[in-house]
Scaffold this motif. Sequence first.
Motif, mmCIF file in Angstrom:
data_model
loop_
_atom_site.group_PDB
_atom_site.id
_atom_site.type_symbol
_atom_site.label_atom_id
_atom_site.label_comp_id
_atom_site.label_asym_id
_atom_site.label_seq_id
_atom_site.Cartn_x
_atom_site.Cartn_y
_atom_site.Cartn_z
ATOM 1 N N PHE A 127 0.820 -1.206 0.000
ATOM 2 C CA PHE A 127 0.000 0.000 0.000
ATOM 3 C C PHE A 127 0.861 1.267 0.000
ATOM 4 N N VAL A 128 1.979 1.232 0.691
ATOM 5 C CA VAL A 128 2.842 2.418 0.775
ATOM 6 C C VAL A 128 3.705 2.580 -0.473
ATOM 7 N N GLY A 144 -2.364 5.750 -8.579
ATOM 8 C CA GLY A 144 -1.457 4.994 -7.718
ATOM 9 C C GLY A 144 -2.124 4.533 -6.444
ATOM 10 N N LEU A 145 -2.891 5.428 -5.803
ATOM 11 C CA LEU A 145 -3.543 5.073 -4.550
ATOM 12 C C LEU A 145 -4.626 4.020 -4.766
ATOM 13 N N LEU A 146 -5.386 4.144 -5.846
ATOM 14 C CA LEU A 146 -6.456 3.187 -6.097
ATOM 15 C C LEU A 146 -5.909 1.810 -6.468
ATOM 16 N N VAL A 147 -4.857 1.765 -7.274
ATOM 17 C CA VAL A 147 -4.232 0.476 -7.578
ATOM 18 C C VAL A 147 -3.657 -0.138 -6.312
ATOM 19 N N ALA A 148 -3.010 0.685 -5.481
ATOM 20 C CA ALA A 148 -2.455 0.194 -4.219
ATOM 21 C C ALA A 148 -3.538 -0.399 -3.336
ATOM 22 N N THR A 149 -4.671 0.269 -3.247
ATOM 23 C CA THR A 149 -5.764 -0.210 -2.401
ATOM 24 C C THR A 149 -6.345 -1.511 -2.926
ATOM 25 N N ALA A 158 -12.480 -2.724 -2.888
ATOM 26 C CA ALA A 158 -11.639 -1.765 -2.177
ATOM 27 C C ALA A 158 -11.445 -0.498 -2.993
ATOM 28 N N ILE A 159 -11.284 -0.640 -4.309
ATOM 29 C CA ILE A 159 -11.142 0.527 -5.175
ATOM 30 C C ILE A 159 -12.396 1.391 -5.092
#
Length: 344
Positions: A127-128, A144-149, A158-159
């Motif tokens: 996630f980081v 980036g944040l949505l793919v990470a989530t 989760a997205i």
Amino acid sequence: MGSQATRGYRGPPAARRLDIVLQTPSRKTHTSVLPGLFAAAMAVVLALAVHALLPVLSPAVVAVAAGAALAASGGVGERLLPGLRLVSKRVLRVAIVLLGLRISVPEVLAMGWRTVVIVLVATGVTFVVTPLVGRRLGLSPGTGLLVATGVSICGAAAIAAMRDSAGGDDEDAASALGVVVLYGSAAIIAVPLLAAWLGLSPAQLAVWTGAAVHEVAQVAAIGAASGVLAAAVTVKLGRVILLAPIVALSARARPGAGRPPVVPLFVAGFLAMVALRGTGLVPESVTAAVPPITDVLMAAALFGLGTGIDVRRLLSGGRALLLGGIATGLIGGIALVGAVLLIP
């Protein structure tokens, strides 16, 4: 957002569709939701039928693919949008709340400290690191944040849960959704083959699968085929619990977000359902009925979100696909090393 979505929008057609789909329905459109709801219902029937014939394909994955196929064929007309908007926002949030009833905290805690460490490290690092890699690749922070989530927690759901907190646009959400579904589906085939090649024990396979594969249904498909269903799903649900704090922290940390609530309302509902299940007061008949209900609701919602995916743009974009592959490899590698070193 509404005026941009309906007048003078100059962005990609898929982004415009998803932008309209994700708006909150108004009372003025309550009589026009039926075409979209009917389309979503037909997609759910298709998803469940395909899943019955091919259990490795979860209803969620089939529903997203059906939405993307409908969009690619030009079949998402204005008449469908109010109903798709309803399922993509309100129905989705109900499904996420009910997902909490599928989590048995005692069972998750019984995984043992080694498994808990593997889940926390694999999820946290992925996630980081993923948004940092996304920036290096020139992708927007939202993507980036949505793919990470999606990769680190529980895939498409989760997205969708993170979307409002991520501060990204609709193209970010569509790209992340398509990427996560693509790699999560590939894992159904790749993980058992790699496990057999590496000679993993059933316990190691269960932990690796639960700690690395994106969707709950994908984990269940691998677990059922490999004889480790209960253990793999329990590990996966340990990751799902992390959805609530990650969404809440992201909402509060986003610059310009104002003063968001401590947790979004539907996330609070999710936590409340987890707590309610933990009291032991929920009848077994209710907990047994929850999985098929959430599968149906989630499939309907993800069909709506899938209509915002521009497949040609996704496949030609390259960078989002690359980020999804890096994130999937990262969480899979960390979880595999942890399973081999810590799980007998």
